[in-house]
Design a protein around this motif. Structure first.
Motif, mmCIF file in Angstrom:
data_model
loop_
_atom_site.group_PDB
_atom_site.id
_atom_site.type_symbol
_atom_site.label_atom_id
_atom_site.label_comp_id
_atom_site.label_asym_id
_atom_site.label_seq_id
_atom_site.Cartn_x
_atom_site.Cartn_y
_atom_site.Cartn_z
ATOM 1 N N GLY A 255 0.810 -1.212 0.000
ATOM 2 C CA GLY A 255 0.000 0.000 0.000
ATOM 3 C C GLY A 255 0.841 1.259 0.000
ATOM 4 O O GLY A 255 0.547 2.242 -0.698
ATOM 5 N N THR A 256 1.901 1.252 0.813
ATOM 6 C CA THR A 256 2.799 2.407 0.849
ATOM 7 C C THR A 256 3.469 2.623 -0.497
ATOM 8 O O THR A 256 3.578 3.753 -0.992
ATOM 9 N N LEU A 257 3.901 1.545 -1.114
ATOM 10 C CA LEU A 257 4.554 1.635 -2.415
ATOM 11 C C LEU A 257 3.603 2.234 -3.454
ATOM 12 O O LEU A 257 4.009 3.066 -4.284
ATOM 13 N N ARG A 258 2.344 1.839 -3.407
ATOM 14 C CA ARG A 258 1.358 2.388 -4.344
ATOM 15 C C ARG A 258 1.215 3.896 -4.177
ATOM 16 O O ARG A 258 1.210 4.649 -5.168
ATOM 17 N N ALA A 259 1.092 4.357 -2.916
ATOM 18 C CA ALA A 259 0.945 5.791 -2.673
ATOM 19 C C ALA A 259 2.178 6.559 -3.140
ATOM 20 O O ALA A 259 2.066 7.658 -3.709
ATOM 21 N N LEU A 260 3.354 5.981 -2.908
ATOM 22 C CA LEU A 260 4.582 6.634 -3.360
ATOM 23 C C LEU A 260 4.620 6.763 -4.873
ATOM 24 O O LEU A 260 4.938 7.826 -5.430
ATOM 25 N N MET A 261 4.276 5.692 -5.565
ATOM 26 C CA MET A 261 4.319 5.723 -7.027
ATOM 27 C C MET A 261 3.283 6.690 -7.597
ATOM 28 O O MET A 261 3.526 7.362 -8.603
ATOM 29 N N GLU A 262 2.126 6.787 -6.934
ATOM 30 C CA GLU A 262 1.104 7.752 -7.360
ATOM 31 C C GLU A 262 1.622 9.182 -7.264
ATOM 32 O O GLU A 262 1.225 10.051 -8.050
#
Length: 341
Positions: A255-262
């Motif tokens: 989930g954290t990785l997704r927010a970072l990539m966004e």
């Protein structure tokens, strides 16, 4: 003519009890004797009469694990790996693994049913909590179990765990060594043992460096992807966002990785990231996430199988504790803090 246990035992000059325990993989039978029995069984085509053996021993020859919906469940690839290793380890001792699912509010009822019916010979207690009613219940019932994690119980019991505090301390020290001072921690509920231990390791490393944890940078989220994604978005939107993120489990790490990539983040640009247990290998990433690495799920499952077999063989409970040590697996997602970090 079908070879039975009596004939097999006579041919080896061993008692039926010794042969039976050798076939079941109990560690109180020497490796040499066990190998001799297994080879003789294969050569003679011996197949155990499962029903007769269960009636004779009064045992189900099964180990159970009750997994509550809402923790992380079968969506956690590491849990599936643990189950594979546990199943394989038990199968080698001719024992089955029974996996039951339960709602959190009815989980203890499932423990009561399984122990009362003797549907299993022992239980694995997963996702342990600091004050764990399941373990208290099993101790009161004197029912055999191995905990996958530690608790606050003062009474001895068999357990396998990782040194979670040491792992989080190593990760935080690594980020501090890279010059980071605003290090955020995204963690699972602190009622869960592993989360409390990893939180303690993070706090200890900061204090050893002369820093106090900032309340705005320490965020508790459910054990899932969505909560961590939302928490990361909030952290990035702070007037003074963190220069580094430590996530205490692999589900939240996704989930954290997704927010970072966004946000347009890429390794080497934006906050550093370390994820406890890493992220699933099947994520199509062009880089490697820096992780706190532990023994594989399959290896952990086999360790649990060995501990439960030793417990059923009568080994002293205090000797059935194993603590695995984590290490840092360097990747591409952490870097020195910028001059203004």
């Amino acid at each position: 003519m079908k070879t039975n246990l009596k004939v097999l035992s006579q041919s080896l000059g061993l008692s039926q009890t010794t042969v039976s325990r050798a076939l079941a993989g109990y560690s109180d039978v020497s490796p040499v004797t066990r190998q001799r029995v297994l080879e003789a069984a294969r050569a003679s085509g011996y197949e155990p009469d499962t029903t007769a053996r269960r009636l004779a021993t009064g045992r189900s020859e099964a180990v159970g694990i009750i997994y509550p919906f809402g923790d992380s469940g079968l969506g956690d690839p590491r849990f599936v790996e643990v189950m594979a290793g546990l199943s394989d380890g038990l199968a080698e001792a001719r024992m089955d693994l029974m996996v039951a699912a339960a709602r959190a509010q009815t989980e203890l009822d499932s423990y009561k049913r399984l122990t009362s019916s003797r549907a299993v010979d022992a239980l694995i207690v997963a996702n342990t909590r600091l004050d764990d009613a399941r373990i208290q219940f099993l101790q009161q019932r004197k029912f055999p179990f191995v905990a996958y994690g530690r608790t606050n119980s003062a009474s001895p019991y068999a357990w396998f765990d990782f040194d979670n505090e040491a792992g989080a301390r190593l990760a935080t020290q690594r980020l501090l060594g890279l010059g980071h001072r605003r290090i955020a921690l995204i963690h699972a509920p602190l009622s869960m043992t592993f989360a409390a231990q990893r939180h303690a390791g993070y706090v200890q490393a900061l204090r050893e460096a002369g820093l106090e944890p900032e309340a705005a940078l320490v965020v508790e989220v459910p054990l899932d992807r969505h909560g961590a994604c939302e928490a990361t978005r909030r952290l990035l939107a702070l007037p003074q966002p963190p220069t580094a993120l430590l996530v205490d489990n692999n589900l939240s790490g996704v989930g954290t990785l997704r927010a970072l990539m966004e946000s347009g983040w890429q390794p080497g640009r934006g906050p550093s990231l370390i994820v406890y247990d890493g992220v699933p290998a099947d994520l199509p990433l062009p880089y490697r996430v820096t992780a706190v690495e532990q023994p594989t799920g399959e290896a952990s499952g086999r360790t649990l199988a060995r501990l439960v077999l030793d417990l059923l063989a009568g080994h002293p409970v205090p000797s059935l504790n194993q603590l695995a040590q984590p290490v840092i697996a360097p990747g591409d997602t952490d870097r020195p803090a910028s001059a203004d970090g």
